[in-house]
Design an enzyme around this catalytic site. Structure first.
Site, PDB file in Angstrom:
ATOM      1  N   ARG A   1       0.814  -1.217   0.000  1.00  0.00           N
ATOM      2  CA  ARG A   1       0.000   0.000   0.000  1.00  0.00           C
ATOM      3  C   ARG A   1       0.848   1.269   0.000  1.00  0.00           C
ATOM      4  O   ARG A   1       0.344   2.371  -0.205  1.00  0.00           O
ATOM      5  CB  ARG A   1      -0.907   0.015   1.236  1.00  0.00           C
ATOM      6  CG  ARG A   1      -1.853  -1.147   1.305  1.00  0.00           C
ATOM      7  CD  ARG A   1      -2.642  -1.102   2.584  1.00  0.00           C
ATOM      8  NE  ARG A   1      -3.541   0.044   2.608  1.00  0.00           N
ATOM      9  CZ  ARG A   1      -4.780   0.029   2.143  1.00  0.00           C
ATOM     10  NH1 ARG A   1      -5.279  -1.057   1.621  1.00  0.00           N
ATOM     11  NH2 ARG A   1      -5.534   1.105   2.202  1.00  0.00           N
TER      12      ARG A   1
ATOM     13  N   TRP B   1       3.103   5.883   1.933  1.00  0.00           N
ATOM     14  CA  TRP B   1       3.275   6.392   0.571  1.00  0.00           C
ATOM     15  C   TRP B   1       3.101   7.897   0.703  1.00  0.00           C
ATOM     16  O   TRP B   1       2.012   8.391   0.994  1.00  0.00           O
ATOM     17  CB  TRP B   1       2.233   5.807  -0.365  1.00  0.00           C
ATOM     18  CG  TRP B   1       2.424   6.191  -1.801  1.00  0.00           C
ATOM     19  CD1 TRP B   1       3.263   5.602  -2.707  1.00  0.00           C
ATOM     20  CD2 TRP B   1       1.772   7.247  -2.508  1.00  0.00           C
ATOM     21  NE1 TRP B   1       3.162   6.237  -3.927  1.00  0.00           N
ATOM     22  CE2 TRP B   1       2.264   7.242  -3.832  1.00  0.00           C
ATOM     23  CE3 TRP B   1       0.817   8.215  -2.164  1.00  0.00           C
ATOM     24  CZ2 TRP B   1       1.834   8.154  -4.805  1.00  0.00           C
ATOM     25  CZ3 TRP B   1       0.399   9.121  -3.129  1.00  0.00           C
ATOM     26  CH2 TRP B   1       0.904   9.078  -4.427  1.00  0.00           C
TER      27      TRP B   1
ATOM     28  N   HIS C   1      -1.458   9.481 -38.501  1.00  0.00           N
ATOM     29  CA  HIS C   1      -1.902  10.859 -38.250  1.00  0.00           C
ATOM     30  C   HIS C   1      -0.904  11.595 -37.359  1.00  0.00           C
ATOM     31  O   HIS C   1      -1.268  12.586 -36.714  1.00  0.00           O
ATOM     32  CB  HIS C   1      -3.305  10.852 -37.647  1.00  0.00           C
ATOM     33  CG  HIS C   1      -4.325  10.278 -38.581  1.00  0.00           C
ATOM     34  ND1 HIS C   1      -4.795  10.961 -39.680  1.00  0.00           N
ATOM     35  CD2 HIS C   1      -4.906   9.048 -38.632  1.00  0.00           C
ATOM     36  CE1 HIS C   1      -5.650  10.195 -40.342  1.00  0.00           C
ATOM     37  NE2 HIS C   1      -5.733   9.022 -39.727  1.00  0.00           N
TER      38      HIS C   1
END
Ligand code: M6R
Length: 605
Positions: free
Chosen positions: A27, A75, A501
């Protein structure tokens, strides 16, 4: 987006906390810490970096004796991953310690107020205001102090709070961040998710937003936000210990890739009864739905992109896919005739929750597809279909993605039958194709032993292009994300028809292009694009069905998948791309389960 854990009981807390933190490390993993109440004081140990550093610093927890404590793996959001910013945070008098997962949104004003009142801050975090508030409000009753503190906080928070003056006691508070209580005998626990609890107990209580709990070795009392005791249901944890271990694999990611046939089967089998698809308690009045919006983040969003084709094709209802972080701010055109499908492995992704709430407030009916039982998204939606994938620990999702696809394919077929947009024969044929998925996933795992060699060839690439059309394009999106997040190689996905493109200007001698060619109806077109990039020097690795000899003659390298119905092909086609990303990352010496700068569950905006 952190992991928190707490223990109070008869054993030394620190080893239990370390074990829990190891399970929660996915986590967040930039710093870690523990606080243990011992002999009327609180002892704290923190490190930057991984849990292994904390294990070493505390000599497996032996240097922090005491039977009550809290732990954290971080974190970083507010402030760099330094020791002062690592949790637990302590009060100025050293009598309180707090661990926190989430964001305190009004921390700036609280920090100013507390500074004016003489509290001294040692970190740059939002969390530190919490511990100073607890100290300020403590008048000999921790419960009262916790309640008064919570009332001042805005944002999302799961908190664990200990006090030197009330040894043996932990308060755990939940507001918009996951928090689960574990019930033992003479010992009790809390954690951000069940993987940290399963080694100790299978009896759990899921806290709801606004609730908090008082844990002592002898029991757990849950309160509502006004402090009134409430009775909570005790749930059984069904995930087993092995599911949260690596089981002989080098990495969780590889284990989870290999688990996909079983995970897909577990997700699908209970929902197919004879020739009927039975979707739990889902009773959507589909005839009232004129638009489906799928929202999610990251790979879950890409699962939505892939499944859109199957739902539209089978149900003849327009399906829009929207990134949750965009949808929430887009003043969406949603009403009571919209079905919002919300995809999330963790069920806790902040943007996805916000998008769902926004659409719900506009009248949308909401169907969640979630892996983590009891998570916020599962509980907020009108209906929830769980992906029975078991715990997913690696930050890069694999079985989460394929089981989300599985649920969406089931839904597409179920809805098409209800809406009578396919006839019985087509339904039966597609159901047979769907039931074959676990077997086909296993074949996709087995049929490409050459991927380790391909990884040796491609791992030095500076960038890669993933191209495809239609469902192949959707898989290209996920394939490129897998590659970049774990191998740190720049990877771009393009609808193959878009290359000329603009992007084709980037093709040069030796540029790797991964060409996905598993959609029969349009493979010829993608083959033309292969010819075009090859003419400009690209090195083409094609992914195709085993029998596609034409592609073999065009591409430099091949990965094969077994023949699968195009509507469901994404689930099979992604498998070799997961394995390729894994081996490329391994060649590059990357930390596969815990890629830099990431965390498993993104609970902040
Ligand atoms: O838990 P969720 O499914 O809501 O997570 C969504 C994304 O954060 C997640 O899929 C992310 O993109 C993965 N790390 C990709 O492997």
């Amino acid at each position: 987006m952190c992991g928190i854990v707490g223990y109070t009981g008869i054993q030394n807390a620190a080893p239990v906390l370390l074990e829990g933190l190891r399970k929660l490390e996915y986590r967040g993993y930039d710093s870690a810490g523990m606080a243990v109440v011992q002999d009327g004081r609180i002892a704290v140990s923190k490190v930057t970096g991984r849990i292994a550093g904390l294990v070493e610093k505390t000599e497996d927890g032996r240097l922090l004796p005491g039977t009550t404590g809290v732990g954290h793996t971080r974190w970083a959001t507010h402030g760099a991953p330094t020791e002062p910013n690592a949790h637990p945070h302590t009060s100025n008098d050293g009598r309180f310690a707090v661990v926190h997962n989430g964001i305190i949104e009004n921390y700036m004003e609280l920090r100013e107020e507390l500074t004016r009142k003489g509290y001294h801050f040692e970190s740059e975090t939002d969390t530190e205001v919490v511990v100073h508030l607890v100290e300020m409000y403590y008048k000999g009753n921790l419960k009262q102090a916790v309640m008064r503190t919570s009332a001042r906080l805005q944002g999302s928070y799961a908190l664990g709070i200990v006090c030197a003056d009330e040894p043996g006691k932990i308060f755990a508070v939940r507001e918009a961040s996951p928090l689960i209580l574990g019930i033992g005998i003479g010992e009790n626990y809390f954690a951000s998710d069940v993987t940290a609890l399963v080694a100790y107990t299978r009896n759990a209580i899921y806290l709801e937003d606004g609730e908090f709990a008082e844990l002592t070795p002898d029991g757990i009392q849950v309160y509502d936000c006004a402090g009134r005791p409430i009775q909570k249901k005790i749930s059984r944890i069904t995930w087993d210990i092995q599911a949260a271990e690596k089981g002989g694999y080098d990495h969780f990611m590889l284990k989870e890739i290999m688990e996909q046939p079983r995970a897909v089967k577990a997700t699908m089998a209970p929902r197919i009864k004879g020739s009927d698809i039975v979707l739990d308690d889902v009773d959507i009045d589909l005839k009232q739905i004129n638009k489906i919006v799928i929202t999610a983040c990251g790979s879950a969003y890409y699962a939505g992109c892939a499944a859109k084709y199957a739902i539209e094709k089978l149900c003849r209802i327009p399906v829009l896919t929207e990134l949750a972080s965009e949808l929430r701010y887009s003043d969406p055109l949603i009403d009571g005739h919209t079905l919002l499908i919300v995809l999330s492995q963790s069920g806790e992704t902040a943007d996805t929750i916000a998008a769902m709430r926004e659409c719900k407030s506009r009248g949308a009916k909401t169907l969640a597809v979630v892996n983590v039982v009891g998570s916020t998204i599962a509980k907020t939606a009108d209906w929830c279909l769980y992906t029975w994938a078991g715990p997913e620990i690696a930050v890069a999702t694999t079985k989460g993605y394929t089981t989300q696809l599985t649920v969406l394919y089931l839904f597409a077929l179920y809805a098409a039958r209800k809406l009578e947009t396919i006839d019985d024969a087509a339904y039966r044929k597609l159901l047979t194709s769907l039931k074959a998925l676990p077997k086909l996933l296993q074949q996709a795992l087995d049929m490409n032993p050459n991927i380790t060699q391909l990884a040796k060839k491609y791992h030095c690439a500076y960038s890669m292009f993933f191209i495809g059309r239609n469902t192949d394009y959707a898989v290209a999106l996920e394939g490129a994300l897998k590659m970049k997040e774990i191998s740190y190689i720049h990877a771009e996905s393009y609808a193959a028809g878009e290359l000329k493109h603009g992007t084709i200007a980037l093709i040069h001698e030796g540029q790797p292009v991964i060409a996905l060619c598993c959609n029969d109806s349009i493979t010829e077109k993608t083959m033309s694009n292969i010819v075009e990039v090859k003419a400009r020097g690209a090195e083409v690795l094609a992914v195709a069905f085993k029998d596609n000899q034409k592609i073999v003659s065009l591409a430099d390298d091949m990965i094969f998948i077994p023949k699968v119905n195009t509507l469901f092909s994404a689930a099979v086609e992604i498998v070799p791309l997961q394995i390729l990303a894994y081996h490329v990352a391994k060649e590059n010496g990357c930390d596969i389960d815990k890629p830099k700068n990431l965390a498993k569950s993104v609970t902040v905006e």
